[in-house]
Design an enzyme around this catalytic site. Sequence first.
Site: not given
Ligand code: AKB
Length: 320
Positions: A10-12, A34, A52, A141, A145
């Site tokens: 249900l995300g972007q 989701d 979850d 983040y 990744k």
């Molecule tokens: C974010 O801005 O965190 C994301 C991405 C570029 O991974 N849209």
Amino acid sequence: MKRILITGALGQIGSELTLKLREIYGTDNVIATDIKKNDSETALSGPFEVLDVTDAKAMIAIAKKYKVDSIIHLAALLSATAEAKPVFAWNLNMGGLLNALETARELKAQFFTPSSIGAFGPSTPKNATPQDTIMRPTTMYGVNKVAGELLADYYYHKFGVDTRGLRFPGLISYVTMPGGGTTDYAVEIYYDAVNTGRYTSYIDKGTYMDMMYMPDALSAIVDLMEADSSKLIHRNAFNISAMSVAPDDIAASIAKYIPGFKISYDVDPVRQRIAESWPNSIDSTAAKEEWGFKIKYDLDKMTQDMIEKLRQKRQLRISG
Ligand code: AKB
């Protein structure tokens, strides 16, 4: 892909990808999951389970119930939220990914998860960033990744899981708003342009980042997943981009279709710092060569479509 489990449906990305995959592979063959259900078309138009992703047993049980042969793992926190809640981000982003990879291993399923331009850091070459280069991100983040790309490689080499991934740029869409990303301004600007004719950007003038229109991102996922495995050298994950733009470029493009559109700036230091640690532009050559990556939308074509679709949405809201 024949029977597909999607997390974060249900995300972007998920809300549009689920519908596209249901069109291609059949409604009952795409299982959306989701953390909560809502009343969107994505949740209501086919199989849906509350999941979850940190619950390993529940994930495997759902995958077995539907006998899936492919997993598209999208559930994750984006960059700005992950920076605000780094421990939670590590647990959700890495824990969810590990569970999804384990599920793929147990079911011998093909696997996709997105990486991001956020996997790069300040010591990465800024322009035409190569596929293989320095990756020392300075955000939680980004750390997630890079670790995720390596983990997916590990599952391929160690267990033979057919893992594949894309380093997405900022994704722009009129359907579902992103939440908690650094590139979200590039979506908000279109909503505000259509609704008020002006936008105050939290990212500064002249700050370049890669972007892509959602239809191109969805096609890239399908094309990569359908690509001949023997042709893939860089499985996890391919650089892809449609455009390298700054807020002022998007504003100039919008002004071609909404004369008088005005942009102003009120820079958010946290998201600005994240943006400055990412590349200005990445090089998609490996994706083009290994599985034929291509795009349909450049900046102006995307702007025209976004404005048209958001005006239609607004009209429906007013008349509905
Ligand atoms: C974010 O801005 O965190 C994301 C991405 C570029 O991974 N849209």
